[in-house]
Design a protein around this motif. Structure first.
Motif: not given
Length: 224
Positions: A205-220
């Motif tokens: 959860v934390r890694a995923g949200v951190a990625s989204v907040l930093n604009g790193l989306t559409g990835i696994v």
């Protein structure tokens, strides 16, 4: 076909979806506009290579804990979309709710019971216009694959599973033992229900949200 599903979902949403609304840390009722969310803090070394950002649909394996310094800005609005009462899904739901409480996130939860309620549940989540929709439960993967390409302005995070061909608005966080992809495809690792530990799901959860907040989306985001 997707348009017909969207219309049907809208008409059925109120009656077909069980909704639990829980405000975590804030009395925000979502009735007023709020500022665009931003990350508080920064990703640590090893999350991604700044010189070579991930391409769409790429899989990254960030260094353990490289996401812990990132938090959502005040007023972050999240919908937890969930289906299934198996222990693995329950563990994911607990991870999301505990994260939201710790981060003072404004959280609303939509629970869909039964396949006929999956599309309406996604529709209802979209209608709430949150900053992020977090999905927990393998049953939602195929419905999300149908709906998410039509709503590119809405960010989604799938935890404990992934979409086979995610669009730029769908990010996934999973690990060996939790890589269900739907659409009749095999998993990229052997399914292991024991891998859904509180520690691993919380990290996802934390890694995923951190990625989204930093604009790193559409990835696994693949966790070791």
């Amino acid at each position: 076909m997707r348009s017909r599903l969207r219309v049907a979902g809208t008409l059925a949403a109120a009656a077909a979806v069980a909704v639990l609304v829980s405000g975590c840390g804030s009395p925000d009722d979502w009735s007023r506009p709020h500022a665009k969310p931003t990350p508080v803090g920064a990703l640590g070394p090893g999350f991604v290579d700044p010189a070579a950002p991930p391409t769409p649909e790429a899989t990254i394996t960030p260094s353990p804990g490289s996401w812990t310094g990132v938090h959502p800005s005040p007023g972050y609005r999240v919908v937890l979309l969930t289906a299934g009462d198996d222990p693995q899904t329950k563990t994911l739901v607990t991870a999301v709710t505990e994260w939201a409480e710790a981060e003072h996130v404004s959280l609303k939860t939509i629970t869909a019971a039964g396949s006929e309620k999956f599309i309406p549940s996604i529709t209802q989540a979209l209608d709430l216009a949150p900053d992020l929709i977090i999905s927990a439960g393998n049953d939602l993967i195929d419905p999300l694959a149908m709906v998410t390409p039509n709503h590119l302005d809405q960010q989604f995070l799938v935890v404990g599973a992934e979409l086979a061909e995610p669009t730029a608005n769908v990010t996934a966080a999973d690990w060996a033992g939790a890589s269900y992809r739907g659409e009749g495809l095999g998993m990229s690792s052997t399914y292991d229900p024991d891998s859904f530990t509180p520690e691993r799901t919380a990290a996802a959860v934390r890694a995923g949200v951190a990625s989204v907040l930093n604009g790193l989306t559409g990835i696994v985001i693949w966790l070791d």
